[in-house]
Motif scaffolding. Sequence first.
Motif, mmCIF file in Angstrom:
data_model
loop_
_atom_site.group_PDB
_atom_site.id
_atom_site.type_symbol
_atom_site.label_atom_id
_atom_site.label_comp_id
_atom_site.label_asym_id
_atom_site.label_seq_id
_atom_site.Cartn_x
_atom_site.Cartn_y
_atom_site.Cartn_z
ATOM 1 N N LYS A 39 0.820 -1.214 0.000
ATOM 2 C CA LYS A 39 0.000 0.000 0.000
ATOM 3 C C LYS A 39 0.851 1.260 0.000
ATOM 4 O O LYS A 39 0.422 2.303 -0.482
ATOM 5 C CB LYS A 39 -0.936 0.000 1.205
ATOM 6 C CG LYS A 39 -2.030 -1.033 1.064
ATOM 7 C CD LYS A 39 -2.893 -1.108 2.299
ATOM 8 C CE LYS A 39 -3.944 -2.200 2.139
ATOM 9 N NZ LYS A 39 -4.715 -2.395 3.364
ATOM 10 N N ASN A 40 2.052 1.178 0.544
ATOM 11 C CA ASN A 40 2.956 2.342 0.602
ATOM 12 C C ASN A 40 4.056 2.260 -0.448
ATOM 13 O O ASN A 40 5.134 2.775 -0.270
ATOM 14 C CB ASN A 40 3.601 2.425 1.994
ATOM 15 C CG ASN A 40 2.585 2.691 3.070
ATOM 16 O OD1 ASN A 40 1.604 3.397 2.850
ATOM 17 N ND2 ASN A 40 2.786 2.113 4.235
ATOM 18 N N LYS A 41 3.766 1.622 -1.574
ATOM 19 C CA LYS A 41 4.804 1.316 -2.564
ATOM 20 C C LYS A 41 5.471 2.540 -3.171
ATOM 21 O O LYS A 41 6.574 2.460 -3.649
ATOM 22 C CB LYS A 41 4.258 0.428 -3.660
ATOM 23 C CG LYS A 41 3.055 0.953 -4.384
ATOM 24 C CD LYS A 41 2.483 -0.105 -5.297
ATOM 25 C CE LYS A 41 1.095 0.276 -5.740
ATOM 26 N NZ LYS A 41 0.417 -0.812 -6.380
ATOM 27 N N LYS A 42 4.803 3.695 -3.141
ATOM 28 C CA LYS A 42 5.412 4.886 -3.730
ATOM 29 C C LYS A 42 6.438 5.521 -2.811
ATOM 30 O O LYS A 42 7.238 6.328 -3.226
ATOM 31 C CB LYS A 42 4.318 5.891 -4.074
ATOM 32 C CG LYS A 42 3.451 5.372 -5.193
ATOM 33 C CD LYS A 42 2.558 6.423 -5.771
ATOM 34 C CE LYS A 42 1.878 5.870 -7.006
ATOM 35 N NZ LYS A 42 0.453 5.809 -6.889
ATOM 36 N N GLN A 43 6.424 5.139 -1.527
ATOM 37 C CA GLN A 43 7.381 5.693 -0.556
ATOM 38 C C GLN A 43 8.561 4.756 -0.415
ATOM 39 O O GLN A 43 8.471 3.708 0.204
ATOM 40 C CB GLN A 43 6.708 5.857 0.803
ATOM 41 C CG GLN A 43 5.529 6.781 0.788
ATOM 42 C CD GLN A 43 4.794 6.768 2.124
ATOM 43 O OE1 GLN A 43 5.120 5.994 3.013
ATOM 44 N NE2 GLN A 43 3.816 7.624 2.254
ATOM 45 N N LYS A 44 9.681 5.104 -0.990
ATOM 46 C CA LYS A 44 10.891 4.280 -0.847
ATOM 47 C C LYS A 44 11.647 4.735 0.384
ATOM 48 O O LYS A 44 11.837 5.905 0.616
ATOM 49 C CB LYS A 44 11.771 4.400 -2.084
ATOM 50 C CG LYS A 44 11.173 3.705 -3.265
ATOM 51 C CD LYS A 44 12.212 2.830 -3.899
ATOM 52 C CE LYS A 44 11.565 2.014 -4.982
ATOM 53 N NZ LYS A 44 12.438 1.011 -5.471
ATOM 54 N N VAL A 45 12.112 3.770 1.164
ATOM 55 C CA VAL A 45 12.835 4.096 2.400
ATOM 56 C C VAL A 45 14.315 4.141 2.120
ATOM 57 O O VAL A 45 14.837 3.406 1.335
ATOM 58 C CB VAL A 45 12.534 3.034 3.489
ATOM 59 C CG1 VAL A 45 13.354 3.297 4.726
ATOM 60 C CG2 VAL A 45 11.065 3.044 3.801
#
Length: 45
Positions: A39-45
């Motif tokens: 679900k948070n795939k657009k946020q790269k850590v």
Amino acid sequence: MPSGLPSKICESCGLPFNWRKKWKKNWSEVKYCSERCRKNKKQKV
């Protein structure tokens, strides 16, 4: 991690994760270690 199981690196969090029985039919398409990462795939850590 148990040996003998295939593993991948999560595209979202960058952590390694192992094959799971629920991914048996679509392991080649699995990119994320969890629903949260998917679900948070657009946020790269």
